[in-house]
Design an enzyme around this catalytic site. Structure first.
Site, PDB file in Angstrom:
ATOM      1  N   SER A 141      10.828   3.022   6.327  1.00 36.42           N
ATOM      2  CA  SER A 141      10.440   4.421   6.572  1.00 36.42           C
ATOM      3  C   SER A 141      11.353   4.991   7.654  1.00 36.42           C
ATOM      4  CB  SER A 141       8.995   4.478   7.059  1.00 36.42           C
ATOM      5  OG  SER A 141       8.702   5.771   7.564  1.00 36.42           O
ATOM      6  N   TYR A 163       2.561   1.298  12.796  1.00 33.59           N
ATOM      7  CA  TYR A 163       3.313   1.633  11.591  1.00 33.59           C
ATOM      8  C   TYR A 163       4.830   1.525  11.806  1.00 33.59           C
ATOM      9  CZ  TYR A 163       4.721   4.248   7.447  1.00 33.59           C
ATOM     10  OH  TYR A 163       5.315   4.636   6.269  1.00 33.59           O
TER      11      TYR A 163
HETATM   12  N1  LIG Z   1       5.004   9.361   1.875  1.00 31.52           N
HETATM   13  C1  LIG Z   1       5.917   9.359   2.829  1.00 31.52           C
HETATM   14  O1  LIG Z   1       6.273  10.391   3.420  1.00 31.52           O
HETATM   15  C2  LIG Z   1       6.566   8.058   3.222  1.00 31.52           C
HETATM   16  C3  LIG Z   1       7.649   8.100   4.106  1.00 31.52           C
HETATM   17  C4  LIG Z   1       8.269   6.911   4.465  1.00 31.52           C
HETATM   18  C5  LIG Z   1       7.818   5.705   3.949  1.00 31.52           C
HETATM   19  N2  LIG Z   1       6.750   5.684   3.109  1.00 31.52           N
HETATM   20  C6  LIG Z   1       6.340   4.387   2.577  1.00 31.52           C
HETATM   21  O2  LIG Z   1       6.417   4.432   1.160  1.00 31.52           O
HETATM   22  C7  LIG Z   1       5.408   3.598   0.583  1.00 31.52           C
HETATM   23  C8  LIG Z   1       4.525   4.403  -0.346  1.00 31.52           C
HETATM   24  O3  LIG Z   1       4.081   5.571   0.317  1.00 31.52           O
HETATM   25  P1  LIG Z   1       2.892   6.460  -0.290  1.00 31.52           P
HETATM   26  O4  LIG Z   1       2.968   7.774   0.403  1.00 31.52           O
HETATM   27  O5  LIG Z   1       2.911   6.407  -1.773  1.00 31.52           O
HETATM   28  O6  LIG Z   1       1.645   5.621   0.332  1.00 31.52           O
HETATM   29  P2  LIG Z   1       0.143   5.374  -0.209  1.00 31.52           P
HETATM   30  O7  LIG Z   1      -0.621   4.847   0.944  1.00 31.52           O
HETATM   31  O8  LIG Z   1      -0.353   6.586  -0.909  1.00 31.52           O
HETATM   32  O9  LIG Z   1       0.336   4.237  -1.316  1.00 31.52           O
HETATM   33  C9  LIG Z   1       0.363   2.871  -0.970  1.00 31.52           C
HETATM   34  C10 LIG Z   1      -0.370   2.078  -2.034  1.00 31.52           C
HETATM   35  O10 LIG Z   1      -0.394   0.707  -1.585  1.00 31.52           O
HETATM   36  C11 LIG Z   1      -1.693   0.183  -1.896  1.00 31.52           C
HETATM   37  N3  LIG Z   1      -1.982  -0.947  -1.008  1.00 31.52           N
HETATM   38  C12 LIG Z   1      -2.376  -0.897   0.287  1.00 31.52           C
HETATM   39  N4  LIG Z   1      -2.607  -2.162   0.740  1.00 31.52           N
HETATM   40  C13 LIG Z   1      -2.347  -3.015  -0.284  1.00 31.52           C
HETATM   41  C14 LIG Z   1      -2.408  -4.422  -0.424  1.00 31.52           C
HETATM   42  N5  LIG Z   1      -2.813  -5.213   0.580  1.00 31.52           N
HETATM   43  N6  LIG Z   1      -2.044  -4.964  -1.614  1.00 31.52           N
HETATM   44  C15 LIG Z   1      -1.645  -4.173  -2.649  1.00 31.52           C
HETATM   45  N7  LIG Z   1      -1.606  -2.818  -2.582  1.00 31.52           N
HETATM   46  C16 LIG Z   1      -1.940  -2.240  -1.405  1.00 31.52           C
HETATM   47  C17 LIG Z   1      -2.641   1.357  -1.668  1.00 31.52           C
HETATM   48  O11 LIG Z   1      -3.883   1.168  -2.318  1.00 31.52           O
HETATM   49  C18 LIG Z   1      -1.829   2.520  -2.229  1.00 31.52           C
HETATM   50  O12 LIG Z   1      -2.073   2.707  -3.599  1.00 31.52           O
HETATM   51  C19 LIG Z   1       4.670   2.966   1.771  1.00 31.52           C
HETATM   52  O13 LIG Z   1       5.291   1.739   2.086  1.00 31.52           O
HETATM   53  C20 LIG Z   1       4.916   3.982   2.887  1.00 31.52           C
HETATM   54  O14 LIG Z   1       4.799   3.354   4.151  1.00 31.52           O
HETATM   55  C21 LIG Z   1       6.119   6.835   2.742  1.00 31.52           C
END
Ligand SMILES: NC(=O)c1ccc[n+]([C@@H]2O[C@H](COP(=O)([O-])OP(=O)(O)OC[C@H]3O[C@@H](n4cnc5c(N)ncnc54)[C@H](O)[C@@H]3O)[C@@H](O)[C@H]2O)c1
Length: 258
Positions: A141, A163
C-alpha cells in the site's frame, strides 16, 4: 487467447473490492480462479458477480491459518489440476479497527496482513517449485511509505501503528520470497496501490482524507481497481518473465521511491 490462458490463480480476499476486480480480470485473460476468502457472505456475492465469466470456484480460506492455507492449495489442485499464481491481496482493511490501540490487536493485524501472505506463499510454493513456474503478487500500500497519518497532539502514549507497518513488511517479504524462489522460475513482485475508491477505502477513510490523498498525487486522481489489475497482469505476463523482487507504486504519482 488471453495473457493468462489456462493459468490457475488463487486470489485471496476476492470476496469484494480490489481482489474481486483481480478475479474478474484474470478470468477475462483466460485464467481459472480460486476465490480464497474468509467471509462467506462476501464470497457468495462475489461468485454471483463472477458467474459465467469462466472457471471459478470459492474455497473458504483464512490466510492466517497454516491448515487453512494448505487446504486452499490442495483444493485448488483438486479443482484445476495445478497452481500457477498466488495473489496475496487479502488484508484487514475494510474490517480494520482504527480505534484499537493495543498490542494484542497489533499482533492480529500482523498475523493477517503480513504473516498471512507468508503462510499462503509457503503453502503454494511447493506446487510451483515442482513445475518450475510460478508467480506471486503481494499487495502492499502507499501507506507503507506514509508515517504521518496520525496527528500528533499532546503526547500521551505511542499510538497504534498497525496497517502501515504491516504493509512495509509486505515489501520486505516480497524481496525475501523473490530471493528464495527465483531459482525455480518463480517471480515474486509487489503492488503498492494509492487510494482506490473501493468499499474498503470508503469505509476506512474519511472523505476529507481521501481528498487530501488525491491532492498528494501528481496526477490529482485516485486509482481504480482496473488500474491495479493492469499492473498485476503485467507482472504475471511473459513481458515480466525476469522481473522479480520489485515494488510498483500504482498511485497516480503519490510516492516515487528510488
Ligand atoms: N482500497 C485502497 O485504497 C487500498 C489502497 C492500498 C492498498 N490496499 C490493499 O489492497 C487490498 C484490497 O483492498 P480492498 O479495498 O479491496 O480491501 P477489503 O478490506 O475490502 O477487502 C479485503 C478482503 O480480504 C478478506 N479477508 C480479510 N481477512 C482475511 C483472512 N484472514 N483470510 C482471507 N480473507 C480475508 C476480507 O473479507 C475482504 O473481502 C488490501 O490488501 C488493502 O490493504 C487498498
Amino acid at each position: 487467447m488471453g495473457r493468462l490462458q489456462d493459468k490457475v490463480a488463487i486470489v485471496t480476499g476476492a470476496g469484494q473490492g480490489i481482489g474481486l476486480a483481480y478475479a474478474e480480470r484474470f478470468l477475462a485473460e483466460g485464467a481459472k480462479v480460486v476465490v480464497a476468502e474468509i467471509n462467506e457472505d462476501r464470497a457468495e456475492t462475489a461468485m454471483k458477480t463472477l458467474d459465467g465469466l469462466g472457471d471459478v470456484t470459492f474455497v473458504r480460506t483464512d490466510i492466517a491459518s497454516e491448515d487453512s492455507a494448505a487446504a486452499c492449495a490442495a483444493a485448488t489442485i483438486d479443482a484445476f489440476g495445478k497452481l500457477d499464481i498466488l495473489v496475496n491481496n487479502a488484508a484487514l482493511y475494510y474490517d480494520i479497527q482504527n480505534e484499537r490501540n493495543d498490542y494484542e490487536y497489533l499482533q492480529k493485524v500482523f498475523q493477517v496482513n503480513l504473516h498471512g501472505a507468508w503462510v499462503m506463499a509457503r503453502a503454494c510454493a511447493p506446487a510451483m517449485v515442482e513445475q518450475r513456474w510460478g508467480r506471486i503478487i503481494n499487495q502492499s500500500s502507499g501507506a507503507a511509505y506514509m508515517y504521518n497519518m496520525t496527528p500528533v497532539g499532546d503526547f500521551t502514549e505511542v499510538g497504534a501503528f498497525t496497517y502501515s507497518q504491516t504493509k512495509w513488511g509486505v515489501v520486505g517479504l516480497t524481496k525475501f520470497l523473490a530471493s528464495q524462489l527465483g531459482q525455480y522460475n518463480i517471480t515474486v513482485n509487489c503492488i503498492a496501490p494509492g487510494v482506490c475508491l473501493s468499499d474498503g477505502a470508503l469505509n476506512t477513510l474519511t472523505s476529507e482524507r481521501i481528498e487530501e490523498l488525491r491532492m498528494m498525487a501528481a496526477m490529482r486522481r485516485t486509482v481504480t481497481p482496473a488500474d491495479l489489475a493492469g499492473a498485476v497482469a503485467f507482472f504475471l505476463g511473459d513481458d515480466a518473465a525476469v522481473v522479480t523482487g520489485q515494488v510498483l507504486c500504482v498511485d497516480a504519482g503519490t510516492h516515487m521511491p528510488g
